[in-house]
Write an enzyme that holds these catalytic residues in place. Structure first.
Site, PDB file in Angstrom:
ATOM      1  N   ASP A  94     -40.487   1.045  28.597  1.00  0.00           N
ATOM      2  CA  ASP A  94     -41.078   1.272  27.278  1.00  0.00           C
ATOM      3  C   ASP A  94     -40.567   2.594  26.726  1.00  0.00           C
ATOM      4  O   ASP A  94     -40.273   3.526  27.485  1.00  0.00           O
ATOM      5  CB  ASP A  94     -42.608   1.321  27.369  1.00  0.00           C
ATOM      6  CG  ASP A  94     -43.281   0.930  26.054  1.00  0.00           C
ATOM      7  OD1 ASP A  94     -43.086   1.645  25.055  1.00  0.00           O
ATOM      8  OD2 ASP A  94     -43.994  -0.082  26.029  1.00  0.00           O
ATOM      9  N   ASP A 110     -35.331   3.095  25.893  1.00  0.00           N
ATOM     10  CA  ASP A 110     -35.239   2.042  24.887  1.00  0.00           C
ATOM     11  C   ASP A 110     -34.663   0.778  25.520  1.00  0.00           C
ATOM     12  O   ASP A 110     -33.551   0.799  26.053  1.00  0.00           O
ATOM     13  CB  ASP A 110     -34.351   2.519  23.733  1.00  0.00           C
ATOM     14  CG  ASP A 110     -34.342   1.557  22.549  1.00  0.00           C
ATOM     15  OD1 ASP A 110     -34.885   0.443  22.666  1.00  0.00           O
ATOM     16  OD2 ASP A 110     -33.781   1.933  21.499  1.00  0.00           O
ATOM     17  N   LYS A 174     -44.166 -12.039  23.081  1.00  0.00           N
ATOM     18  CA  LYS A 174     -44.981 -12.011  21.874  1.00  0.00           C
ATOM     19  C   LYS A 174     -44.108 -12.336  20.664  1.00  0.00           C
ATOM     20  O   LYS A 174     -43.027 -11.780  20.501  1.00  0.00           O
ATOM     21  CB  LYS A 174     -45.602 -10.625  21.687  1.00  0.00           C
ATOM     22  CG  LYS A 174     -46.454 -10.503  20.420  1.00  0.00           C
ATOM     23  CD  LYS A 174     -46.837  -9.052  20.135  1.00  0.00           C
ATOM     24  CE  LYS A 174     -47.800  -8.531  21.151  1.00  0.00           C
ATOM     25  NZ  LYS A 174     -48.231  -7.131  20.849  1.00  0.00           N
TER      26      LYS A 174
END
Length: 220
Positions: A94, A110, A174
């Site tokens: 993260d 990243d 997601k």
């Protein structure tokens, strides 16, 4: 407790400098049963229950040995993996700092960086059998732009999963209202035995988030 036996909602005291949207967010947090349950059970965020509910429906963590958690911060999903699959090797990444979690390797970097996939693979003794992505791009307030930025992350996560997963592995990501775009959905269906969309009960009703669940990776 009121005479009717119901717990009244907590009201947020107004504060100077706090915006109306901040007040709404705080009120929602104070009255959210998932937030309260997360605190009681030691999870770092209510998002933990999204994975718990997805696992109940799709059996994602049964037999998991090596797991990648993309967008790990604050760590709720990896906490769930540790609890449900205590012997699994877990690596997360993260941009945001994440407090250490016992048994989890965490990279603050990243995911879109060229060196990220190699770092994640190098932390596992073999190919992952589950790649999880709860990543979402920082919103700018323009619905179409926000959707495109998040789908860019999803596309990169799909590419990573296809390049690294062990045969039979699974991928969860997601997405937002409208689900996965047609090209990406076609790519997933080409590479996985089943591809479904789901909105776990822990996702707030007003939220546009959904999850795509691809299982039975066919291998390269």
């Amino acid at each position: 407790m009121t005479r009717s036996g119901r717990n009244p909602e907590k009201r947020v005291k107004t504060a100077r400098g706090r915006t109306a949207s901040s007040n709404r967010w705080l009120s929602r947090q104070l009255n959210d049963p998932y937030v309260k349950q997360a605190k009681a059970e030691g999870y770092r965020s209510r998002a933990a229950y999204k994975l718990i509910e997805l696992d109940e429906k799709f059996g994602l963590l049964k037999g998991a040995q090596r797991v990648v958690d993309l967008g790990i911060a604050p760590g709720g999903w990896s906490q769930v993996v540790r609890k449900m699959a205590p012997r699994a090797a877990i690596v997360g990444i993260d941009l945001l700092p994440t407090e250490p979690i016992e048994g989890v390797t965490i990279f603050q970097m990243d995911f879109m960086a060229d060196e990220a996939p190699e770092a994640l693979e190098g932390a596992l003794d073999g190919p992952p059998d589950l790649v999880l992505s709860d990543m979402a791009a920082n919103t700018v307030g323009h619905k179409q732009t926000d959707h495109l930025r998040t789908m860019g992350l999803v596309e990169t996560a799909v590419d990573f999963a296809i390049q690294t997963l062990a045969p039979g592995g699974a991928f969860v990501a997601k997405v937002f209202a409208g689900g996965t775009d047609s090209e990406l959905l076609t790519l997933l269906k080409q590479n996985f035995a089943t591809v479904k969309h789901a909105k776990p009960p822990a996702s707030r009703k007003g939220s546009s988030e959904w999850y795509v669940i691809a299982q039975g990776f066919k291998g390269r």
